[in-house]
Design a protein around this motif. Structure first.
Motif, PDB file in Angstrom:
ATOM      1  N   SER A  41       1.000  -0.843  -0.454  1.00  0.00           N
ATOM      2  CA  SER A  41       0.390   0.045   0.223  1.00  0.00           C
ATOM      3  C   SER A  41       0.666   1.477  -0.284  1.00  0.00           C
ATOM      4  O   SER A  41       0.458   2.219  -0.516  1.00  0.00           O
ATOM      5  CB  SER A  41      -0.866   0.330   1.701  1.00  0.00           C
ATOM      6  OG  SER A  41      -1.662  -0.661   1.137  1.00  0.00           O
ATOM      7  N   MET A  69       2.516   1.201  -3.575  1.00  0.00           N
ATOM      8  CA  MET A  69       1.076   2.075  -4.373  1.00  0.00           C
ATOM      9  C   MET A  69       1.164   3.920  -3.968  1.00  0.00           C
ATOM     10  O   MET A  69       1.036   4.750  -5.182  1.00  0.00           O
ATOM     11  CB  MET A  69      -0.097   1.380  -4.198  1.00  0.00           C
ATOM     12  CG  MET A  69      -0.465   0.282  -4.766  1.00  0.00           C
ATOM     13  SD  MET A  69      -0.431  -0.107  -6.945  1.00  0.00           S
ATOM     14  CE  MET A  69      -1.843   0.262  -6.786  1.00  0.00           C
ATOM     15  N   LEU A  72       1.708   7.039  -6.896  1.00  0.00           N
ATOM     16  CA  LEU A  72       0.302   7.601  -7.725  1.00  0.00           C
ATOM     17  C   LEU A  72       0.585   8.542  -6.783  1.00  0.00           C
ATOM     18  O   LEU A  72       0.227  10.279  -7.547  1.00  0.00           O
ATOM     19  CB  LEU A  72      -0.830   6.735  -6.536  1.00  0.00           C
ATOM     20  CG  LEU A  72      -1.482   5.027  -7.217  1.00  0.00           C
ATOM     21  CD1 LEU A  72      -2.597   4.674  -5.804  1.00  0.00           C
ATOM     22  CD2 LEU A  72      -2.126   5.349  -8.591  1.00  0.00           C
ATOM     23  N   THR A  89      -1.582  -0.854 -11.486  1.00  0.00           N
ATOM     24  CA  THR A  89      -3.402  -1.294 -10.406  1.00  0.00           C
ATOM     25  C   THR A  89      -3.407  -2.223  -9.772  1.00  0.00           C
ATOM     26  O   THR A  89      -3.462  -3.318  -9.557  1.00  0.00           O
ATOM     27  CB  THR A  89      -3.971  -0.467 -10.332  1.00  0.00           C
ATOM     28  OG1 THR A  89      -4.261  -0.101 -11.098  1.00  0.00           O
ATOM     29  CG2 THR A  89      -2.240   1.419  -9.482  1.00  0.00           C
ATOM     30  N   LEU A 131      -4.003  -5.051  -7.443  1.00  0.00           N
ATOM     31  CA  LEU A 131      -5.612  -5.127  -6.013  1.00  0.00           C
ATOM     32  C   LEU A 131      -6.396  -5.867  -7.245  1.00  0.00           C
ATOM     33  O   LEU A 131      -7.428  -6.712  -5.821  1.00  0.00           O
ATOM     34  CB  LEU A 131      -5.599  -3.303  -6.740  1.00  0.00           C
ATOM     35  CG  LEU A 131      -4.874  -2.688  -5.596  1.00  0.00           C
ATOM     36  CD1 LEU A 131      -5.823  -1.320  -6.766  1.00  0.00           C
ATOM     37  CD2 LEU A 131      -5.029  -2.869  -4.591  1.00  0.00           C
ATOM     38  N   ASN A 172      -9.498  -3.148  -8.686  1.00  0.00           N
ATOM     39  CA  ASN A 172      -9.038  -2.000  -9.583  1.00  0.00           C
ATOM     40  C   ASN A 172      -9.881  -1.446 -10.458  1.00  0.00           C
ATOM     41  O   ASN A 172     -10.362  -0.267 -10.293  1.00  0.00           O
ATOM     42  CB  ASN A 172      -8.087  -2.765 -10.693  1.00  0.00           C
ATOM     43  CG  ASN A 172      -7.395  -2.293 -11.404  1.00  0.00           C
ATOM     44  OD1 ASN A 172      -6.732  -1.174 -10.604  1.00  0.00           O
ATOM     45  ND2 ASN A 172      -7.143  -2.504 -12.518  1.00  0.00           N
ATOM     46  N   LEU A 219     -12.068   0.873  -7.881  1.00  0.00           N
ATOM     47  CA  LEU A 219     -10.598   1.985  -7.771  1.00  0.00           C
ATOM     48  C   LEU A 219     -11.337   2.904  -9.503  1.00  0.00           C
ATOM     49  O   LEU A 219     -10.937   4.125  -9.641  1.00  0.00           O
ATOM     50  CB  LEU A 219      -9.212   1.562  -8.044  1.00  0.00           C
ATOM     51  CG  LEU A 219      -8.318   2.004  -8.812  1.00  0.00           C
ATOM     52  CD1 LEU A 219      -8.238   3.962  -7.105  1.00  0.00           C
ATOM     53  CD2 LEU A 219      -6.560   2.126  -8.463  1.00  0.00           C
ATOM     54  N   SER A 242     -12.641   6.630  -9.630  1.00  0.00           N
ATOM     55  CA  SER A 242     -11.509   7.727 -10.095  1.00  0.00           C
ATOM     56  C   SER A 242     -12.883   9.044 -10.854  1.00  0.00           C
ATOM     57  O   SER A 242     -11.926   9.786 -10.783  1.00  0.00           O
ATOM     58  CB  SER A 242     -10.232   7.429 -10.755  1.00  0.00           C
ATOM     59  OG  SER A 242      -9.698   6.106  -9.553  1.00  0.00           O
ATOM     60  N   TYR A 267      -7.816   5.918  -4.614  1.00  0.00           N
ATOM     61  CA  TYR A 267      -7.084   4.640  -3.998  1.00  0.00           C
ATOM     62  C   TYR A 267      -7.104   5.300  -2.496  1.00  0.00           C
ATOM     63  O   TYR A 267      -7.136   3.796  -1.514  1.00  0.00           O
ATOM     64  CB  TYR A 267      -5.445   4.743  -4.346  1.00  0.00           C
ATOM     65  CG  TYR A 267      -4.619   3.334  -3.437  1.00  0.00           C
ATOM     66  CD1 TYR A 267      -5.038   2.060  -4.069  1.00  0.00           C
ATOM     67  CD2 TYR A 267      -3.829   3.842  -2.296  1.00  0.00           C
ATOM     68  CE1 TYR A 267      -4.429   1.144  -3.514  1.00  0.00           C
ATOM     69  CE2 TYR A 267      -3.156   2.661  -2.006  1.00  0.00           C
ATOM     70  CZ  TYR A 267      -3.291   1.514  -2.531  1.00  0.00           C
ATOM     71  OH  TYR A 267      -3.116   0.626  -2.023  1.00  0.00           O
TER      72      TYR A 267
END
Length: 144
Positions: free
Chosen positions: A3, A6, A10, A82, A86, A91, A94, A98, A131
């Motif tokens: 995490s 990531m 990101l 990702t 994930l 994903n 996500l 997003s 995320y």
């Protein structure tokens, strides 16, 4: 630990997207290789779930080519990475979160007169925010 990696990826890519309106490919490729090794060692997900997550980004890349770049290829590559970490369902969540965040931001910007319908927004900051939302909702436990 994944995490944090990531979040770092990101965060760096979001800043790059805001500043340059494009993202490099070195960091995502390094993170993809690290993700594959991570799953080979700790086996947190099935190969099918990893591949399904990867396919979300691959589908976005296809859309990018068909739509002459309406979806950025950097965004698509990011979702491939990702997806490795994930899996398919997280994903997909996500991507959905997003897109919703970007839509609300865009609509608010249009209503305030800061954007037009043709304005291009950097998408990766919304992926970072999405995320973080997922981490909060799951309590940081992304794997069963």
């Amino acid at each position: 630990m994944e995490s944090i990696g990531m979040l770092g990826m990101l965060g760096v890519m979001s800043l790059e997207d805001i500043k340059r309106k494009r993202v490099g490919m070195v960091l995502p490729l390094v993170m993809a290789m690290a993700g594959i090794v991570f799953h080979m060692v700790w086996q947190k997900q099935s190969i099918y779930d990893i591949f399904g997550g990867f396919l979300i980004g691959a589908a976005m890349l296809l859309i990018s080519h068909v739509s002459s770049g309406a979806v950025g290829s950097g965004d698509a590559v990011l979702f491939m990475v990702t997806g490795i970490y994930l899996g398919f369902f997280i994903n997909m969540a996500l991507l959905f979160i997003s897109l919703v965040l970007a839509a609300f931001f865009g609509i608010f910007g249009i209503m305030r007169g800061r954007f037009t319908r043709k304005s291009r927004l950097p998408f990766l900051p919304f992926v970072l925010a999405g995320y973080v939302v997922i981490l909060i909702v799951t309590g940081g436990k992304l794997y069963g």
